[in-house]
Design a protein around this motif. Structure first.
Motif, short mmCIF file in Angstrom:
data_model
loop_
_atom_site.label_atom_id
_atom_site.label_comp_id
_atom_site.label_asym_id
_atom_site.label_seq_id
_atom_site.Cartn_x
_atom_site.Cartn_y
_atom_site.Cartn_z
N LYS A 10 0.81 -1.22 0.00
CA LYS A 10 0.00 0.00 0.00
C LYS A 10 0.85 1.27 0.00
O LYS A 10 0.35 2.35 0.26
CB LYS A 10 -0.93 0.01 1.22
CG LYS A 10 -1.92 -1.13 1.25
CD LYS A 10 -2.89 -1.04 0.10
CE LYS A 10 -3.89 -2.18 0.15
NZ LYS A 10 -4.74 -2.21 -1.02
N CYS A 71 -7.43 11.73 -2.80
CA CYS A 71 -6.23 10.92 -3.07
C CYS A 71 -6.34 9.56 -2.39
O CYS A 71 -6.02 8.53 -3.00
CB CYS A 71 -4.97 11.64 -2.60
SG CYS A 71 -4.52 13.05 -3.63
N GLU A 73 -9.04 7.93 -1.63
CA GLU A 73 -10.05 7.14 -2.34
C GLU A 73 -9.49 6.58 -3.64
O GLU A 73 -9.71 5.42 -3.98
CB GLU A 73 -11.28 8.01 -2.62
CG GLU A 73 -12.44 7.24 -3.19
CD GLU A 73 -13.70 8.08 -3.30
OE1 GLU A 73 -14.48 7.83 -4.25
OE2 GLU A 73 -13.90 8.98 -2.47
N LEU A 74 -8.73 7.38 -4.37
CA LEU A 74 -8.11 6.90 -5.60
C LEU A 74 -7.08 5.82 -5.32
O LEU A 74 -6.98 4.83 -6.05
CB LEU A 74 -7.46 8.06 -6.36
CG LEU A 74 -8.43 9.01 -7.04
CD1 LEU A 74 -7.70 10.26 -7.52
CD2 LEU A 74 -9.13 8.32 -8.21
N ALA A 76 -7.14 3.69 -2.91
CA ALA A 76 -7.86 2.47 -2.55
C ALA A 76 -8.43 1.77 -3.77
O ALA A 76 -8.68 0.56 -3.74
CB ALA A 76 -8.98 2.81 -1.56
N SER A 77 -8.60 2.50 -4.88
CA SER A 77 -9.21 1.91 -6.08
C SER A 77 -8.19 1.39 -7.08
O SER A 77 -8.56 0.95 -8.15
CB SER A 77 -10.08 2.95 -6.78
OG SER A 77 -9.27 3.95 -7.38
N ASP A 78 -6.92 1.45 -6.78
CA ASP A 78 -5.85 1.02 -7.69
C ASP A 78 -5.81 1.84 -8.97
O ASP A 78 -5.35 1.37 -10.00
CB ASP A 78 -5.96 -0.47 -8.02
CG ASP A 78 -5.71 -1.35 -6.80
OD1 ASP A 78 -4.92 -0.93 -5.94
OD2 ASP A 78 -6.30 -2.44 -6.73
N ALA A 79 -6.29 3.07 -8.93
CA ALA A 79 -6.30 3.93 -10.11
C ALA A 79 -4.99 4.71 -10.27
O ALA A 79 -4.77 5.32 -11.31
CB ALA A 79 -7.47 4.92 -10.04
#
Length: 116
Positions: A10, A71, A73-74, A76-79
């Motif tokens: 992470k 940031c 949230e992004l 966490a989404s693997d984006a």
């Protein structure tokens, strides 16, 4: 000094690699602000015109909180391929640094008016 514990899968780095990735620039608005400790000659040096104040980022805790949440949230989404704080480097310099660290090149197509 700050010490913490994190899961190794992470942790996000600034080395961007891959073809066709987008560069997304987010941050607070900049606005002119005068620093009373600078004389007029220093302001001219920074902006190139007499009397014009340098553009700086002025702290906005609410916007900063929204940026951090976005940031996270992004992340966490693997984006996100790579992420970097731009500091004073600016969009071009930080983008080139990220590409260089990833061992790739970058082509930036700046589209005026694409982002408000």
């Amino acid at each position: 000094m700050t010490v913490g514990v994190a899961k190794t899968d992470k942790i996000f780095y600034s080395a961007a690699a891959g073809i066709g990735n987008s560069v997304v620039y987010v941050g607070s608005k900049d606005r002119p602000r005068r620093n009373p400790r600078r004389d007029n000659g220093q302001r001219r040096l920074l902006r190139g015109q007499r009397g014009e104040a340098p553009t700086v980022q002025v702290g906005d805790p609410f916007t900063e909180k929204l940026l951090i949440e976005a940031c996270l949230e992004l992340m966490a989404s693997d984006a996100i391929v790579a992420i970097q704080d731009m500091g004073a480097a600016g969009l071009t310099s930080s983008s080139v640094e990220m590409a260089s660290k990833g061992g790739v090149g970058i082509r930036l197509d700046m589209k005026p008016g694409a982002v408000p």
